[in-house]
Write a protein that holds these residues in place. Structure first.
Motif, PDB file in Angstrom:
ATOM      1  N   TRP A  94       0.532  -2.612  14.468  1.00 15.05           N
ATOM      2  CA  TRP A  94      -0.254  -3.645  13.810  1.00 15.05           C
ATOM      3  C   TRP A  94      -0.248  -3.411  12.311  1.00 15.05           C
ATOM      4  O   TRP A  94      -0.222  -2.274  11.856  1.00 15.05           O
ATOM      5  CB  TRP A  94      -1.703  -3.618  14.301  1.00 15.05           C
ATOM      6  CG  TRP A  94      -1.864  -3.928  15.759  1.00 15.05           C
ATOM      7  CD1 TRP A  94      -1.806  -3.039  16.799  1.00 15.05           C
ATOM      8  CD2 TRP A  94      -2.115  -5.202  16.346  1.00 15.05           C
ATOM      9  NE1 TRP A  94      -2.001  -3.678  17.995  1.00 15.05           N
ATOM     10  CE2 TRP A  94      -2.197  -5.012  17.751  1.00 15.05           C
ATOM     11  CE3 TRP A  94      -2.288  -6.491  15.829  1.00 15.05           C
ATOM     12  CZ2 TRP A  94      -2.443  -6.052  18.633  1.00 15.05           C
ATOM     13  CZ3 TRP A  94      -2.545  -7.527  16.708  1.00 15.05           C
ATOM     14  CH2 TRP A  94      -2.622  -7.311  18.085  1.00 15.05           C
ATOM     15  N   LYS A  98      -3.825  -9.376   4.102  1.00 14.91           N
ATOM     16  CA  LYS A  98      -4.903 -10.027   3.365  1.00 14.91           C
ATOM     17  C   LYS A  98      -4.357 -11.224   2.606  1.00 14.91           C
ATOM     18  O   LYS A  98      -3.268 -11.178   2.036  1.00 14.91           O
ATOM     19  CB  LYS A  98      -5.564  -9.043   2.391  1.00 14.91           C
ATOM     20  CG  LYS A  98      -6.511  -8.063   3.087  1.00 14.91           C
ATOM     21  CD  LYS A  98      -7.581  -7.545   2.136  1.00 14.91           C
ATOM     22  CE  LYS A  98      -8.631  -6.735   2.903  1.00 14.91           C
ATOM     23  NZ  LYS A  98      -9.762  -6.334   2.049  1.00 14.91           N
ATOM     24  N   GLU A  99      -5.144 -12.296   2.618  1.00 16.44           N
ATOM     25  CA  GLU A  99      -4.778 -13.484   1.865  1.00 16.44           C
ATOM     26  C   GLU A  99      -4.807 -13.162   0.374  1.00 16.44           C
ATOM     27  O   GLU A  99      -5.748 -12.553  -0.121  1.00 16.44           O
ATOM     28  CB  GLU A  99      -5.749 -14.633   2.162  1.00 16.44           C
ATOM     29  CG  GLU A  99      -5.629 -15.216   3.558  1.00 16.44           C
ATOM     30  CD  GLU A  99      -4.375 -16.049   3.738  1.00 16.44           C
ATOM     31  OE1 GLU A  99      -3.825 -16.506   2.716  1.00 16.44           O
ATOM     32  OE2 GLU A  99      -3.956 -16.242   4.888  1.00 16.44           O
ATOM     33  N   GLN A 104     -10.237 -12.401   2.696  1.00 12.18           N
ATOM     34  CA  GLN A 104      -9.936 -12.684   4.097  1.00 12.18           C
ATOM     35  C   GLN A 104      -8.741 -11.847   4.558  1.00 12.18           C
ATOM     36  O   GLN A 104      -7.727 -11.766   3.871  1.00 12.18           O
ATOM     37  CB  GLN A 104      -9.636 -14.176   4.279  1.00 12.18           C
ATOM     38  CG  GLN A 104     -10.798 -15.087   3.931  1.00 12.18           C
ATOM     39  CD  GLN A 104     -12.006 -14.847   4.818  1.00 12.18           C
ATOM     40  OE1 GLN A 104     -11.869 -14.706   6.033  1.00 12.18           O
ATOM     41  NE2 GLN A 104     -13.190 -14.814   4.222  1.00 12.18           N
ATOM     42  N   TRP A 105      -8.870 -11.238   5.736  1.00 16.90           N
ATOM     43  CA  TRP A 105      -7.779 -10.437   6.258  1.00 16.90           C
ATOM     44  C   TRP A 105      -7.669 -10.614   7.765  1.00 16.90           C
ATOM     45  O   TRP A 105      -8.597 -11.052   8.427  1.00 16.90           O
ATOM     46  CB  TRP A 105      -7.963  -8.959   5.904  1.00 16.90           C
ATOM     47  CG  TRP A 105      -9.166  -8.309   6.513  1.00 16.90           C
ATOM     48  CD1 TRP A 105     -10.444  -8.306   6.016  1.00 16.90           C
ATOM     49  CD2 TRP A 105      -9.221  -7.557   7.737  1.00 16.90           C
ATOM     50  NE1 TRP A 105     -11.283  -7.615   6.842  1.00 16.90           N
ATOM     51  CE2 TRP A 105     -10.561  -7.134   7.914  1.00 16.90           C
ATOM     52  CE3 TRP A 105      -8.261  -7.203   8.694  1.00 16.90           C
ATOM     53  CZ2 TRP A 105     -10.968  -6.381   9.012  1.00 16.90           C
ATOM     54  CZ3 TRP A 105      -8.668  -6.452   9.795  1.00 16.90           C
ATOM     55  CH2 TRP A 105      -9.993  -6.044   9.941  1.00 16.90           C
ATOM     56  N   HIS A 106      -6.496 -10.279   8.299  1.00 17.08           N
ATOM     57  CA  HIS A 106      -6.288 -10.347   9.740  1.00 17.08           C
ATOM     58  C   HIS A 106      -5.223  -9.321  10.127  1.00 17.08           C
ATOM     59  O   HIS A 106      -4.549  -8.745   9.261  1.00 17.08           O
ATOM     60  CB  HIS A 106      -5.842 -11.756  10.170  1.00 17.08           C
ATOM     61  CG  HIS A 106      -4.527 -12.183   9.606  1.00 17.08           C
ATOM     62  ND1 HIS A 106      -4.391 -12.767   8.365  1.00 17.08           N
ATOM     63  CD2 HIS A 106      -3.258 -12.092  10.111  1.00 17.08           C
ATOM     64  CE1 HIS A 106      -3.122 -13.031   8.130  1.00 17.08           C
ATOM     65  NE2 HIS A 106      -2.414 -12.624   9.169  1.00 17.08           N
ATOM     66  N   ARG A 108      -1.685  -8.392  12.195  1.00 20.85           N
ATOM     67  CA  ARG A 108      -0.453  -9.028  12.646  1.00 20.85           C
ATOM     68  C   ARG A 108       0.442  -7.977  13.295  1.00 20.85           C
ATOM     69  O   ARG A 108       0.613  -6.878  12.753  1.00 20.85           O
ATOM     70  CB  ARG A 108       0.277  -9.665  11.462  1.00 20.85           C
ATOM     71  CG  ARG A 108       1.576 -10.376  11.841  1.00 20.85           C
ATOM     72  CD  ARG A 108       2.364 -10.795  10.598  1.00 20.85           C
ATOM     73  NE  ARG A 108       1.647 -11.789   9.803  1.00 20.85           N
ATOM     74  CZ  ARG A 108       2.088 -12.230   8.622  1.00 20.85           C
ATOM     75  NH1 ARG A 108       3.204 -11.729   8.096  1.00 20.85           N
ATOM     76  NH2 ARG A 108       1.398 -13.128   7.952  1.00 20.85           N
ATOM     77  N   THR A 133       0.095 -14.028   2.506  1.00 21.90           N
ATOM     78  CA  THR A 133      -0.607 -12.758   2.663  1.00 21.90           C
ATOM     79  C   THR A 133       0.244 -11.602   2.151  1.00 21.90           C
ATOM     80  O   THR A 133       1.451 -11.718   2.017  1.00 21.90           O
ATOM     81  CB  THR A 133      -0.951 -12.496   4.139  1.00 21.90           C
ATOM     82  OG1 THR A 133       0.263 -12.250   4.877  1.00 21.90           O
ATOM     83  CG2 THR A 133      -1.679 -13.683   4.747  1.00 21.90           C
TER      84      THR A 133
END
Length: 306
Positions: A94, A98-99, A104-106, A108, A133
């Motif tokens: 993973w 971050k944008e 904001q982060w996620h 991937r 990102t």
């Protein structure tokens, strides 16, 4: 690191100042000059502090002192009971994204380039185009990639993914997003890439499932009580297990925007926390925050670790 220590102390200054502690008392507790304490206290907001290199993207509330407790849960057979009583699954690689220009982060997963026909396996991580990102650890990126989208490609994964391909031929209309490998110019549409297997890691993972293993349930209850944690049966937070079956199982250094209370069971393994190397033995507990942490390979280790 001096910059990390200074940041840590500055956070303490602001917190203690809010609680009404005088600058003189804070200076004495921290061993810092009183003018330095007054300067940090005047800021009044942790967001105004300069963050150390490698922590620029992380929430200051996630930072905490490292606390180490040796031999907290050293119980004969506990590692074997949990390792054998839990339903494990293969972990995947993973990456935190971050944008750009945002907090904001996620997460991937990583897809590996299979390589062009006749050239053998490539293995480089596929890149998304366009992508707003940037990657945060390991190997932080400061900004999103500036790759310009174009339509001069055909999906190389079309033949192996069945129907649903968005660009099976060169003359097919351009689509976005798509994925490519800069190393060998391998292209694939998003629909086909989502059908590809994620890159696997060398460890196994499992969430805590109440009722699956009685000894694990008892251990969770003990830790909730002893460390004053919220009741996991009522408050949703992560109770996750990483199983390193052998000495070559590992995880790369990474960070989280939260505190981690980590219990180690089984064979002794080194845990890196920033630049420190901590030998975690059976039953040891460690608490840390946004510090970088990882588990390197340890070829001389005998047995697995949970």
């Amino acid at each position: 690191r001096a910059d990390v220590r200074a940041y840590r102390d500055a956070l303490k200054v602001i917190e203690m100042s809010r609680q009404g502690t005088t600058a003189a008392d804070i200076a004495q507790r921290l061993g810092r000059p009183q003018p330095w304490v007054q300067q940090k206290s005047a800021l009044g907001d942790p967001g105004k502090l300069h963050k150390p290199r490698g922590m620029e993207w992380w929430d200051s509330k996630g930072f905490c002192e490292v606390t180490y407790v040796r031999g907290y849960a050293r119980t004969q057979g506990l590692y074997e009971e949990i390792a054998q009583g839990v339903d494990w699954e293969q972990d995947r690689v993973w990456r935190v994204r971050k944008e750009e220009g945002s907090d904001q982060w996620h997460l991937r997963t990583v897809k590996e380039c299979p390589g062009r026909p006749g050239r053998g396996f490539c293995g480089r991580s596929l890149q998304k185009v366009p992508d707003s990102t940037h990657q945060i650890g390991p190997q932080d990126r400061r900004q999103a990639a500036r790759t310009r989208p174009h339509g001069d490609w055909a999906c190389a994964a079309a033949s192996g993914q069945g129907g649903g391909c968005q660009k099976p031929r060169l003359e097919s209309p351009a689509v976005e997003p798509y994925w490519w490998c800069p190393s060998c110019s391998w292209y694939a549409c998003d629909a086909c890439v989502q059908q590809m297997a994620d890159k696997a890691t060398s460890k196994q993972v499992a969430p805590w499932r109440p009722g699956e293993c009685s000894q694990l349930d008892a251990l969770v209850s003990d830790m909730v009580r002893d460390f004053s944690l919220p009741d996991p049966w009522r408050v949703q937070y992560t109770v996750k297990m990483n199983w390193y079956p052998d000495a070559l199982s590992r995880v790369s250094p990474h960070r989280h925007d939260n505190w981690t209370l980590l219990l180690s069971l089984g064979a002794p393994r080194v845990l890196t926390v920033d630049r420190a190397r901590v030998l975690m033995e059976d039953g040891d507990v460690i608490l840390f925050g946004t510090q970088s942490h990882g588990v390197p390979e340890m070829p001389r280790c005998q047995g697995g670790r949970l």
